[in-house]
Scaffold this active site. Structure first.
Site, short mmCIF file in Angstrom:
data_model
loop_
_atom_site.label_atom_id
_atom_site.label_comp_id
_atom_site.label_asym_id
_atom_site.label_seq_id
_atom_site.Cartn_x
_atom_site.Cartn_y
_atom_site.Cartn_z
N TYR A 74 1.00 -0.96 -0.33
CA TYR A 74 -0.30 -0.13 -0.27
C TYR A 74 0.80 1.02 -0.05
O TYR A 74 0.72 1.95 -1.05
CB TYR A 74 -1.28 0.32 1.40
CG TYR A 74 -1.48 1.98 1.24
CD1 TYR A 74 -2.85 1.93 0.51
CD2 TYR A 74 -1.56 2.04 2.45
CE1 TYR A 74 -3.47 2.75 0.60
CE2 TYR A 74 -1.74 3.16 2.29
CZ TYR A 74 -3.32 3.64 1.26
OH TYR A 74 -4.19 5.11 1.19
N GLU A 75 1.62 0.93 0.85
CA GLU A 75 2.79 2.62 1.09
C GLU A 75 3.52 3.02 -0.80
O GLU A 75 3.56 3.95 -1.07
CB GLU A 75 3.84 2.20 2.29
CG GLU A 75 4.43 3.00 2.45
CD GLU A 75 5.65 2.52 3.72
OE1 GLU A 75 5.70 3.66 4.36
OE2 GLU A 75 6.16 1.92 3.52
N GLN A 76 4.39 1.47 -0.54
CA GLN A 76 4.84 2.16 -2.10
C GLN A 76 3.68 1.86 -3.56
O GLN A 76 4.50 2.99 -3.92
CB GLN A 76 4.80 0.06 -2.49
CG GLN A 76 6.69 -0.30 -1.81
CD GLN A 76 7.35 -1.42 -2.14
OE1 GLN A 76 7.48 -1.71 -3.54
NE2 GLN A 76 6.74 -2.51 -1.78
#
Length: 162
Positions: free
Chosen positions: A85-87
């Protein structure tokens, strides 16, 4: 430009033995060199977030307030569903909105980039990665090493004197 941070750091957050050095690198070496010696302001998840804060919205807000995204490429990060998600948010901001530059630090030999997200492969094809080599671990605190000079080359200009 309304930005608070010079860079938001994306790194694997699982506590495995190979992640120990990466965590030490993120919490000790990077702040020592980039903040203390070079005058940058980093945003590191866990250090610059508040307990109980919604992780997803905190991540997104802080990325938007950062001039650069530094992604530490490790096998763990590449294979992790947790960091996806962060990526995804980071790469969306970088590629679609085109408002944040990405700096890729290859912390271990990745070999083929086939397993990487297509967007990461695109960035690697465009600008390559900065490779951390074992000899850096002998004197990781030298801001004048080739590795740190390459990182600083991709960072925004500092307004503070270093």
């Amino acid at each position: 430009d309304g930005k608070i941070y010079d860079a938001y750091i994306i790194y694997p957050k699982n506590h495995t033995s190979e992640a120990n050095f990466v965590e030490y690198f993120v919490y000790q070496i990077m702040p020592d060199i980039l903040e203390n010696k070079c005058g940058y302001k980093l945003c590191i998840y866990g250090r610059d977030t508040y307990p109980g804060e919604d992780a997803a919205s905190a991540t997104e807000k802080r990325m938007q307030k950062s001039r650069r995204l530094i992604i530490l490429l490790t096998h763990q990060l590449i294979n992790s569903k947790e960091e996806a998600y962060e990526q995804h948010i980071a790469l969306y901001n970088a590629l679609i909105q085109n408002d944040t530059k990405v700096i890729l630090l290859e912390m271990e030999k990745i070999g083929t980039y086939g397993k990487l997200q297509e967007s990461l492969r695109f960035i690697i094809k465009q600008q390559g990665t900065i490779k951390w080599k074992e000899e850096h671990t002998v004197h990781p605190q030298s801001p004048n090493s080739k590795f740190w000079k390459q990182v600083r080359y991709h960072m925004p200009l500092t307004r503070r004197s270093s």
